[in-house]
Enzyme design. Structure first.
Site, PDB file in Angstrom:
ATOM      1  N   GLU A 134       1.017  -1.073   0.423  1.00  0.00           N
ATOM      2  CA  GLU A 134       0.395  -0.327   0.072  1.00  0.00           C
ATOM      3  C   GLU A 134       0.419   1.102  -0.270  1.00  0.00           C
ATOM      4  O   GLU A 134       0.236   1.823   0.652  1.00  0.00           O
ATOM      5  CB  GLU A 134      -0.902   0.249   1.035  1.00  0.00           C
ATOM      6  CG  GLU A 134      -2.088  -1.236   1.254  1.00  0.00           C
ATOM      7  CD  GLU A 134      -2.736  -1.793   0.019  1.00  0.00           C
ATOM      8  OE1 GLU A 134      -2.831  -0.498  -0.793  1.00  0.00           O
ATOM      9  OE2 GLU A 134      -3.104  -2.859   0.249  1.00  0.00           O
ATOM     10  N   GLY A 135       1.489   1.092  -0.689  1.00  0.00           N
ATOM     11  CA  GLY A 135       3.026   2.343  -0.537  1.00  0.00           C
ATOM     12  C   GLY A 135       3.877   2.335   0.363  1.00  0.00           C
ATOM     13  O   GLY A 135       3.641   2.201   1.591  1.00  0.00           O
TER      14      GLY A 135
END
Length: 591
Positions: A437-438
């Site tokens: 998620e980053g």
């Protein structure tokens, strides 16, 4: 091995004594979610996750999910668990009542989400991503799409996934090559996506994929990306399940951790094209997907809290059971919890976990206000606060989780290094959190770039003003002057760090991580001091509950033993990035 116990008292304390849940419950849409109702819901959730889900954690990790004859086979320990989760209504707690949800604030859902994540982190990822799909469709889906999908997703009868990454396109989503060709009112989707969490399974009636793809005439880069709904099974006009769509899993990754979660390689359009439905407008897919991504980042940050809580509980249990050596004041051989260094590790695990939880609760409390407060100015201010806090929640909490779960192994000594005790699983599971998620490097760049430099420090200024106001209130407790002084010094260090950032914007890439950790550390210290003040108020009112004494002691440990790291973060920031970039690419080769 220890039995997981949900920290209900901690949840109630944060909700009611630190963040004023009663005021939140009065906002439009939350009238039925009174503090009394929440007080009755959380114990029921605790029973479910302690008794039904928590025992699945270690066996599901040991067996893992696999691809068998083209279908995803989940671990035997999880068979039948998800239907119970749905039937009990835990997937729908914070869902919109219009679509079958219970309508509770997200901050209440966060407490239940932590119970699920602590119980089985890998299993928790399916409902987490489904909630992200709900969030994206609620914001950007058409009325028809909402009617078709939301009720099934919110109630948990269908699950959802997020399909971004491709072999050549990770963080650089502008390199996405999956194709979307118009076919009447729909599109034919073809391409491969990798690392798709819970990309497929046989335990929900349908799987709804949100897919980033590029139309034939789309421009290069991120402006050419669109977002599509691609269901595993097509859906009839009456909402019933139709034929299988042209999408399937072709591999389940062998991972370091979260083994119960099937991380799939998904193939779209191998037989001519998977039917997809455009969400919103062409070319705006990345904007839409980031709504889901930001929700996922907040959830992943709290996963760091949840797995740390589970690791901490097991470490405490082991430290009280394991007898070794002698300690002054203890007759005979002593349990290792009496040794000062073990106590140091346990206190660090406890303090960092509670700090991360307070940070996460703060962000979600602001998120609820940003959606539901009747005053537009309050909504806007809370939305800005959520934007600022999101990379801190994701970045700081997941960095903390790696440290905390590693300490859990250390408390176990050699027994922590073998899989039978279960301590190693927490560290393996936690290791993914700073990546997906980053990555945390992306979070740091977001925090220093979009959230500090781009808005000329307005968000940081508002945060500093809130901290200053709280320090004045906390300072009314003479017993806590050491805490207020420490947080005031931390705030000064943040301001010095920001001054360097604004004076040297060209060095943002090299100093971003330390800047994020400096501010995250400081915000956590503030929130722990705020918690200590709430606890001190109860103690001064005559409470003899040792919980309140523990809260003060934990906050004090944090400012004494963890907050001093700020000096190193600030020094690293001020040293700039010359040392980081001193070597050329060739210099990294072995001489």
């Amino acid at each position: 091995m220890t039995v997981y116990k949900t920290p209900e008292k901690e949840f109630n304390f944060l909700l009611n004594e630190v963040f004023d849940y009663a005021s939140l419950a009065q906002l439009p849409g939350f009238e039925d979610a009174s503090p009394e109702m929440v007080a009755s819901v959380l114990p029921e959730a605790a029973k479910f996750f302690e008794q039904i889900v928590a025992p699945t954690n270690q066996p599901s990790d040991q067996q893992g999910s696999k691809l068998v004859d083209g279908k995803v086979k989940i671990p035997d320990a999880l068979e039948g668990v998800y239907p119970q989760l749905v039937e009990a209504g835990w997937t729908a707690l914070s869902g919109d009542a219009e679509y079958g949800g219970a309508g509770f604030p997200n901050v209440v859902g966060l407490a239940v989400q932590e119970m699920l994540q602590s119980s089985n982190l890998g299993f928790s990822l399916m409902p987490m991503l489904t909630q992200g799909v709900v969030h994206a469709l609620d914001l950007y889906g058409s009325d028809e799409q909402k009617q078709t999908y939301l009720s099934h997703l919110i109630t948990g009868h269908w699950s959802g996934t997020m399909n971004l990454t491709e072999p050549q396109a990770g963080t650089d989503l502008g390199a996405v090559q999956t194709k979307a060709v118009r076919n009447g009112d729909t599109y034919l989707i073809s391409g491969q996506k990798i690392y798709i969490t819970w990309g497929d399974q046989e335990i929900t009636e349908n799987v709804i994929h949100l897919v980033l793809a590029r139309t034939p005439d789309a421009p290069e880069g991120v402006k050419g990306i669109s977002m599509f709904i691609v269901p595993k099974y097509l859906v009839n006009a009456d909402g019933s399940i139709a034929e299988r769509n042209d999408v399937k899993p072709v591999n389940v990754e062998h991972k370091l951790g979260i083994h119960s979660s099937p991380t799939c390689t998904m193939m779209f359009g191998e037989a001519g094209g998977a039917t997809g439905y455009l969400v919103g407008e062409e070319g705006k897919g990345l904007v839409y997907m980031f709504a889901m991504m930001n929700a996922a980042r907040l959830a992943v940050g709290h996963q760091g809290v949840a797995v740390s809580e589970r690791a901490y509980q097991q470490a405490v249990w082991y430290a009280r059971e394991r007898v070794q050596g002698a300690v002054q004041g203890v007759d005979g051989r002593a349990a290792i919890i009496h040794h000062a260094d073990v106590r140091r590790m346990l206190m660090q695990m406890r303090a960092m976990t509670e700090a991360g939880r307070a940070l996460s609760f703060k962000a979600i409390f602001e998120e609820d206000r940003s959606f539901n407060h009747p005053d537009e100015a309050v909504r806007a201010a809370s939305a800005k606060a959520v934007e600022l806090l999101t990379p801190l929640v994701k970045g700081w909490c997941t960095e903390m989780a790696m440290e905390t779960t590693s300490l859990g192994i250390q408390v176990h000594g050699g027994m922590g290094f073998v899989e039978e005790t279960g301590a190693a699983q927490f560290m393996r599971d936690a290791r993914i959190l700073p990546i997906y998620e980053g990555t945390n490097g992306i979070q740091a760049l977001d925090f220093i770039g979009r959230k500090t430099l781009r808005d000329a420090g307005q968000g940081m200024t508002a945060l500093a003003a809130e901290i200053q106001a709280d320090l004045a209130e906390i300072g009314q407790h003479s017993e806590l002057h050491d805490l207020t002084a420490a947080v005031a010094e931390a705030l000064s260090q943040c301001q010095q760090g920001a001054e360097y950032v604004f004076g040297h914007p060209q060095e943002a890439g090299g100093i971003a991580y330390n800047y994020m950790m400096l501010v995250g550390n400081s915000v956590c210290a503030w929130l722990l001091a705020k918690s200590a003040a709430a606890a001190q108020t109860a103690l001064n009112a005559g409470s003899s509950d040792r919980f309140y004494r523990q809260k003060v002691a934990t906050a004090r440990f944090f400012v004494q033993q963890v907050l001093p790291r700020n000096g190193a973060y600030l020094a690293a920031i001020k040293s700039g990035q010359d040392g980081i970039m001193a070597l050329t690419e060739e210099d990294f080769e072995v001489a």
